[in-house]
Structures are given as structure tokens and as C-alpha cells.
Design a protein around this motif. Structure first.
Motif, PDB file in Angstrom:
ATOM      1  N   ALA A   1       0.822  -1.202   0.000  1.00  0.00           N
ATOM      2  CA  ALA A   1       0.000   0.000   0.000  1.00  0.00           C
ATOM      3  C   ALA A   1       0.860   1.258   0.000  1.00  0.00           C
ATOM      4  N   HIS A   2       1.951   1.239   0.750  1.00  0.00           N
ATOM      5  CA  HIS A   2       2.769   2.450   0.846  1.00  0.00           C
ATOM      6  C   HIS A   2       3.573   2.680  -0.426  1.00  0.00           C
ATOM      7  N   HIS A   3       4.390   1.710  -0.777  1.00  0.00           N
ATOM      8  CA  HIS A   3       5.306   1.927  -1.898  1.00  0.00           C
ATOM      9  C   HIS A   3       4.591   1.915  -3.236  1.00  0.00           C
ATOM     10  N   VAL A   4       3.621   1.052  -3.428  1.00  0.00           N
ATOM     11  CA  VAL A   4       2.935   0.999  -4.709  1.00  0.00           C
ATOM     12  C   VAL A   4       2.092   2.250  -4.928  1.00  0.00           C
ATOM     13  N   SER A   5       1.499   2.784  -3.857  1.00  0.00           N
ATOM     14  CA  SER A   5       0.745   4.032  -4.013  1.00  0.00           C
ATOM     15  C   SER A   5       1.674   5.169  -4.431  1.00  0.00           C
ATOM     16  N   VAL A   6       2.880   5.192  -3.833  1.00  0.00           N
ATOM     17  CA  VAL A   6       3.861   6.208  -4.238  1.00  0.00           C
ATOM     18  C   VAL A   6       4.233   6.021  -5.701  1.00  0.00           C
ATOM     19  N   MET A   7       4.474   4.780  -6.098  1.00  0.00           N
ATOM     20  CA  MET A   7       4.837   4.508  -7.477  1.00  0.00           C
ATOM     21  C   MET A   7       3.726   4.921  -8.436  1.00  0.00           C
ATOM     22  N   GLY A   8       2.483   4.636  -8.076  1.00  0.00           N
ATOM     23  CA  GLY A   8       1.373   5.013  -8.951  1.00  0.00           C
ATOM     24  C   GLY A   8       1.242   6.509  -9.101  1.00  0.00           C
ATOM     25  N   ILE A   9       1.351   7.232  -7.986  1.00  0.00           N
ATOM     26  CA  ILE A   9       1.216   8.701  -8.050  1.00  0.00           C
ATOM     27  C   ILE A   9       2.341   9.299  -8.881  1.00  0.00           C
ATOM     28  N   GLN A  10       3.575   8.858  -8.642  1.00  0.00           N
ATOM     29  CA  GLN A  10       4.702   9.425  -9.361  1.00  0.00           C
ATOM     30  C   GLN A  10       4.701   9.027 -10.835  1.00  0.00           C
TER      31      GLN A  10
ATOM     32  N   ARG B   1       2.161  12.865 -17.079  1.00  0.00           N
ATOM     33  CA  ARG B   1       1.545  14.160 -17.387  1.00  0.00           C
ATOM     34  C   ARG B   1       2.585  15.246 -17.677  1.00  0.00           C
ATOM     35  N   SER B   2       3.765  15.143 -17.067  1.00  0.00           N
ATOM     36  CA  SER B   2       4.774  16.195 -17.234  1.00  0.00           C
ATOM     37  C   SER B   2       5.880  15.809 -18.195  1.00  0.00           C
ATOM     38  N   LEU B   3       5.735  14.665 -18.865  1.00  0.00           N
ATOM     39  CA  LEU B   3       6.813  14.180 -19.716  1.00  0.00           C
ATOM     40  C   LEU B   3       7.121  15.152 -20.850  1.00  0.00           C
ATOM     41  N   GLU B   4       6.105  15.750 -21.476  1.00  0.00           N
ATOM     42  CA  GLU B   4       6.320  16.625 -22.623  1.00  0.00           C
ATOM     43  C   GLU B   4       6.674  18.042 -22.201  1.00  0.00           C
ATOM     44  N   ARG B   5       5.938  18.564 -21.205  1.00  0.00           N
ATOM     45  CA  ARG B   5       6.164  19.963 -20.857  1.00  0.00           C
ATOM     46  C   ARG B   5       7.285  20.170 -19.841  1.00  0.00           C
ATOM     47  N   ASP B   6       7.604  19.171 -19.034  1.00  0.00           N
ATOM     48  CA  ASP B   6       8.645  19.328 -18.017  1.00  0.00           C
ATOM     49  C   ASP B   6       9.379  17.999 -17.873  1.00  0.00           C
ATOM     50  N   PRO B   7      10.286  17.711 -18.786  1.00  0.00           N
ATOM     51  CA  PRO B   7      10.994  16.422 -18.727  1.00  0.00           C
ATOM     52  C   PRO B   7      11.790  16.230 -17.452  1.00  0.00           C
ATOM     53  N   GLU B   8      12.341  17.285 -16.887  1.00  0.00           N
ATOM     54  CA  GLU B   8      13.119  17.144 -15.664  1.00  0.00           C
ATOM     55  C   GLU B   8      12.244  16.670 -14.499  1.00  0.00           C
ATOM     56  N   GLN B   9      11.043  17.247 -14.413  1.00  0.00           N
ATOM     57  CA  GLN B   9      10.118  16.797 -13.372  1.00  0.00           C
ATOM     58  C   GLN B   9       9.714  15.345 -13.598  1.00  0.00           C
ATOM     59  N   ALA B  10       9.549  14.948 -14.841  1.00  0.00           N
ATOM     60  CA  ALA B  10       9.215  13.551 -15.137  1.00  0.00           C
ATOM     61  C   ALA B  10      10.340  12.622 -14.708  1.00  0.00           C
ATOM     62  N   VAL B  11      11.591  13.073 -14.957  1.00  0.00           N
ATOM     63  CA  VAL B  11      12.728  12.258 -14.543  1.00  0.00           C
ATOM     64  C   VAL B  11      12.761  12.112 -13.028  1.00  0.00           C
ATOM     65  N   ARG B  12      12.513  13.204 -12.311  1.00  0.00           N
ATOM     66  CA  ARG B  12      12.498  13.132 -10.845  1.00  0.00           C
ATOM     67  C   ARG B  12      11.393  12.196 -10.357  1.00  0.00           C
ATOM     68  N   SER B  13      10.233  12.254 -10.991  1.00  0.00           N
ATOM     69  CA  SER B  13       9.147  11.358 -10.595  1.00  0.00           C
ATOM     70  C   SER B  13       9.512   9.913 -10.849  1.00  0.00           C
ATOM     71  N   LEU B  14      10.153   9.638 -11.988  1.00  0.00           N
ATOM     72  CA  LEU B  14      10.557   8.267 -12.271  1.00  0.00           C
ATOM     73  C   LEU B  14      11.637   7.786 -11.318  1.00  0.00           C
ATOM     74  N   GLU B  15      12.501   8.694 -10.875  1.00  0.00           N
ATOM     75  CA  GLU B  15      13.487   8.319  -9.868  1.00  0.00           C
ATOM     76  C   GLU B  15      12.814   7.902  -8.564  1.00  0.00           C
ATOM     77  N   VAL B  16      11.767   8.628  -8.179  1.00  0.00           N
ATOM     78  CA  VAL B  16      11.015   8.250  -6.984  1.00  0.00           C
ATOM     79  C   VAL B  16      10.368   6.882  -7.180  1.00  0.00           C
ATOM     80  N   VAL B  17       9.833   6.639  -8.378  1.00  0.00           N
ATOM     81  CA  VAL B  17       9.240   5.331  -8.656  1.00  0.00           C
ATOM     82  C   VAL B  17      10.295   4.240  -8.521  1.00  0.00           C
ATOM     83  N   GLU B  18      11.474   4.475  -9.102  1.00  0.00           N
ATOM     84  CA  GLU B  18      12.539   3.489  -9.024  1.00  0.00           C
ATOM     85  C   GLU B  18      12.952   3.227  -7.583  1.00  0.00           C
ATOM     86  N   GLU B  19      13.097   4.286  -6.798  1.00  0.00           N
ATOM     87  CA  GLU B  19      13.487   4.128  -5.394  1.00  0.00           C
ATOM     88  C   GLU B  19      12.432   3.390  -4.600  1.00  0.00           C
ATOM     89  N   SER B  20      11.166   3.735  -4.835  1.00  0.00           N
ATOM     90  CA  SER B  20      10.087   3.049  -4.121  1.00  0.00           C
ATOM     91  C   SER B  20      10.030   1.580  -4.496  1.00  0.00           C
TER      92      SER B  20
END
Length: 512
Positions: free
Chosen positions: A240-249, A255-274
Motif C-alpha cells: 500500500a505504501h510503496h505501490v501508491s507512491v509509485m502510482g502517483i509518481q 503528465r509532465s513528460l512533454e512539458r517538463d521532462p526534468e520533473q518527469a525524470v524526478r518522478s521516475l526516480e522516486v518510482v525506481e526508489e520506491s
């Protein structure tokens, strides 16, 4: 065995009824009675052939006497008292009317009296029926002795007995009769009672064995259920904790992949860490299940990891702050893990249900006799159809409100998070309160009284300086109160960098 078990056993002894045998036993008794009848006739004919009996009874007396003495033994287990009365009557006829049998009818009467003691369900009837039969037999023997003493039968029976000895011939004969009959009837009484008591003791031991087996099966089932609940709690905490984080990120990255690639990369890093953290915790759980000895080597989770938990929440987009209040001290191992898991589940619920932009605050409070963890947010109120939070704060056993759990079951997941909190805190003697806040948002408070805790304490780390109790988000500090570091908004640290929360030893395995 406990006093209650002893009293129960005593009650069973008083009310025990000996089970009736099956048809096979009755058939065996019938064959045995027929064999005794044939043997009695044979012995009587042999005694008649010796010439010791001058006045022999008529054949019909033989048939009646031997039949009454032997054939009723067929039902000696089903109707022991009537069978004994019939055998006693047959014994009387054979001896009184001159049937020349000096052996088989004695065996039949002994077996009949024994059967009354061994099989009669009404113990009072068993006692007094035997007493009556023995008394009647003794009276008959006494009358016969008196009649024989009045004539010359004793002198004819013992012509060489001295007339002037200490015991006359009559007294000697009477003593022999008395001793023989006392041993005869006492033996029948003793062995009958022994058989009854032995069967009753055996039945009691078998009943106790069945009860112990049922208790063992119940205990095993309860142990399996508790293990399943523990595994379910651990899996729920991780998934519940880690998968919810992964889903949100992951959604944020999409949503931010096209307009803000850096934010998308940070979100994917959080997914990878979780994902990495979830896999690590799942591996630890599996290793603990496969190797119980490795339980003590599990990763140490406790209130010492609350700063990392809050920082993770901030990285995933939930503004969060940690406040430590009161004089800190070592916590029992089970309490340490349970409080961490409650805070983790509450922060997960904030991300899932509080709405975008909701701020969370984690408060670790130490009082002289207890420790509390509170997780509060200022999320927006939503309807049950949208995944509403519980409304009421009336706590049930373990602390979770009754309608909190029932309302939580409306959303997907069935309220397992709140139920898991209740189970964890109940296992360490604590309570959980989950309710809405008057100013908006939601509050989860877990409290454990430390004075009555018997769990093994874990070593403490460095203390976090604090001077009082800090307010919740949106509230003003009460006069004379402070907090362990400033309470800030998203992205700001609520605990000074040089502060630490007491560490816990052992690991999350202690919570299982």
C-alpha cells in the motif's frame, strides 16, 4: 490441569454412564451362557455318578435350576440386576432341591454379581441389589446350618472329628462355610466395582485426550490465523505504501513528460526508489517466513526512521513535517515498530485520500507514561462515493471508531489499513483514534501506555531537543509551548538537521 478442568472432570465422573456394548458382545455372551449350561449339566451328571448325592432332584428341577442359573447371563451387560436375581434363584433351586452340581452354578452366580457391579448404570441400584442378594444367601446358609446342627448330618459328614476339641464338628463346618462365602461374595463385589471404575477412568482419559486434541487443533488454527494476519499486515504496509507512491509518481511523470521532462525524470526516480525499497522489504519478509532464525536480522524499522518517512512523503509531492514533543526515551521493540507502521499507513492514506495540495504533519509525542504518534492533514472533505474518510471519532476496542472502519470499506481496499492499525496497536496494548478534524482534514492518533508494557526495550539514539507540544497545521502554539524545529510547509524540513529520533534495535520482525 487447572481447577476448572478438574471440576469439569469431576462432574463427568459423577454423571458418567457406561456405554452399552454392541451386538457382537451380546452374541458372545449368549454363546458363553449356553456353554455354561452345557457344562453345568455335564458336571451335575458327573457328580451324580460319584454317588455323593443320595437324594437327586427330578429332571424338571435340573432344567429349571440350571436354566435359571446360566441362560440369563446372556443379558448380564444389558440387564445386570434381573440377570443376577434369576441366577440367584437358579442357584437356590439347584442347591436346595438336590441338583448335584457343586461348581458351575457357583461360577454363574459369581459372574452375575460381578456384572451388576460392572454394568449397572444406576449405582445405588447396583449396590443395594447386591446387598439384598448377599443378605438373602447368607440368611439361607444360616438357616441350613441351624437345621443341620439339630440333626446328625454333621456327625455323619465328619465321623472322625473329635467331639471334645476347641471347635466342634459343627463349628468347624460353619467356619468353613462363612469364610468361603465371605471371600466368594467379597470377590464378586470387588471385581465388579473395579471393572466399573476402570471403564470410567478409561472413558475420562479418552475424553480428556479428545479435548486436548481439539484444543491443539484450535491453537494451531489460531496460530495459523495470527500468522496470516501478521503476513497480511506486513504485505499491506509494503504494497500500500510503496505501490501508491509509485502510482502517483508514474502518473505525474506521464503528465509532465512533454512539458517538463526534468520533473518527469524526478518522478521516475522516486518510482525506481520506491520499487527498490518495496522489493527489499518483501525479500526480508520472505526470508523471515522461510527462516524464522533470520527474524532478528530483519531491517530495523521504528520511530528512528520517521524523518526518512516524512522526507519520502515530501519527495512524492505531499508537504509534510515532523514534530517531536517531550523528553525522549527508549521504546519497547514492538511499540517502536507498531508506531512506525501506523505513521507509514496514515501518510499513505493522506496521499490516497486527502486530495491534491493537502499538507501532512507527523507528531511524535512523549509523555511521562505514554508515547503517541499523530498524523494530521488539512485535506478537503469528500463524499463516501468519492472515497470519503471516516466521520466519527467514537473509539472501539483498540481505538478505531466503529463507523470509521465501516465508512472506509466504501472505498477500494475495504478499510484494511485502519484495521491493520487497530491490530498492531492492540497487540502492544495501545489504541488508535481515527477521525475528522474540526478545521478540516483528518487525524490518526496511536497511543501506547509505557508503564504496563512488558516488551523488550530498544536502545535509544540521540535525543531531539524539545520544550513542549507544538500545534497542528493551521493552529497557533499555546502559550509557553514550542516544538523540535519549525513547522514549515511543503519542501521545508520540520526537524533540525542535527536532531535524531531514538533508534530501535531488533527490526520489524518483532511486530509479527
Amino acid at each position: 490441569m487447572s481447577t476448572t478442568a478438574s471440576e469439569s472432570s469431576g462432574a463427568r465422573l459423577e454423571t458418567w454412564m457406561r456405554p452399552r456394548p454392541g451386538r457382537e458382545v451380546y452374541r458372545a455372551d449368549g454363546l458363553f451362557a449356553l456353554l455354561l449350561a452345557v457344562g453345568a449339566v455335564t458336571v451335575a451328571l458327573l457328580f451324580q455318578r460319584t454317588g455323593l448325592h443320595d437324594d437327586v432332584a427330578d429332571p424338571w428341577v435340573w432344567v429349571l435350576g440350571i436354566g435359571l442359573a446360566t441362560l440369563p447371563l446372556t443379558v448380564r451387560r444389558r440387564f445386570p440386576v434381573p440377570a443376577a436375581l434369576a441366577c440367584a434363584l437358579g442357584f437356590f433351586l439347584c442347591r436346595q432341591m438336590g441338583v448335584p452340581d457343586m461348581l458351575m452354578v457357583d461360577i454363574c452366580l459369581f459372574l452375575a454379581l460381578y456384572s451388576v457391579g460392572a454394568w449397572e448404570q444406576n449405582r445405588r441400584v447396583a449396590l443395594w441389589s447386591r446387598v439384598g442378594i448377599v443378605a438373602a444367601m447368607c440368611a439361607w446358609i444360616a438357616v441350613n446350618l441351624l437345621l443341620q446342627s439339630a440333626g446328625d448330618e454333621i456327625a455323619e459328614m465328619f465321623p472322625d472329628a473329635p467331639a471334645s476339641s476347641i471347635f466342634s464338628a459343627f463349628a468347624t463346618f460353619a467356619a468353613i462355610q462363612i469364610i468361603t462365602n465371605v471371600l466368594y461374595f467379597a470377590g464378586a463385589f470387588y471385581f465388579g466395582e473395579r471393572a466399573w471404575n476402570g471403564a470410567r477412568t478409561t472413558a475420562l482419559l479418552e475424553a480428556q485426550g479428545r479435548e486436548l486434541e481439539r484444543e491443539r487443533q484450535t491453537s494451531a488454527a489460531q496460530a495459523v490465523a495470527l500468522d496470516r494476519l501478521g503476513i497480511a499486515r506486513e504485505l499491506h504496509d509494503v504494497v500500500a505504501h510503496h505501490v501508491s507512491v509509485m502510482g502517483i509518481q508514474a502518473a505525474a511523470a506521464r503528465r509532465s513528460l512533454e512539458r517538463d521532462p526534468e520533473q518527469a525524470v524526478r518522478s521516475l526516480e522516486v518510482v525506481e526508489e520506491s520499487a527498490h525499497t518495496a522489493v527489499t522489504e518483501l525479500r526480508g519478509l520472505v526470508r523471515t517466513l522461510r527462516e524464522p532464525a533470520a527474524e532478528s536480522a530483519s531491517s530495523a524499522l521504528g520511530v528512528a526512521q520517521l524523518p526518512e518517512l516524512v522526507e519520502e512523503a515530501r519527495r512524492t509531492g505531499t508537504p509534510a513535517a515532523l514534530i517531536v514533543v517531550g523528553e525522549q526515551r527508549p521504546l519497547p521493540l514492538l511499540v517502536d515498530v507498531a508506531l512506525y507502521r501506523v505513521a507509514q499507513e496514515a501518510l499513505t492514506n493522506v496521499r490516497k485520500h486527502a486530495g491534491s495540495g493537502a499538507e501532512a504533519e507527523v507528531r511524535l509525542r512523549f509523555t511521562p507514561t505514554a508515547v503517541e504518534v499523530e498524523v494530521a492533514d488539512n485535506g478537503m472533505r469528500r463524499s463516501p462515493a468519492e472515497g470519503a474518510r471516516p466521520e466519527s471519532g467514537a473509539a472501539l476496542s483498540g481505538g478505531i471508531p466503529v463507523d470509521a472502519v465501516s465508512a472506509a470499506t466504501v472505498r477500494e481496499g475495504g478499510g484494511l489499513g485502519l484495521r491493520g492499525m487497530q491490530e498492531r496497536m492492540g497487540a502492544v496494548g495501545g489504541s488508535v483514534l481515527a477521525q475528522r478534524r474540526e478545521q478540516g482534514g483528518f487525524l490518526v492518533r496511536a497511543r501506547v501506555e509505557l508503564g504496563a508494557s512488558a516488551a523488550r526495550p530498544s536502545p535509544a539514539g540521540e535525543a531531539v531537543p524539545s520544550t513542549g507540544e507544538a500545534p497542528f497545521l493551521g493552529e497557533s502554539p499555546r502559550e509557553g509551548e514550542g516544538c523540535a524545529g519549525p513547522v514549515l510547509n511543503a519542501g521545508e524540513d520540520a526537524v533540525p538537521a542535527d536532531a535524531a529520533v531514538p533508534a530501535a534495535s531488533g527490526g520489524e520482525a518483532g511486530a509479527r
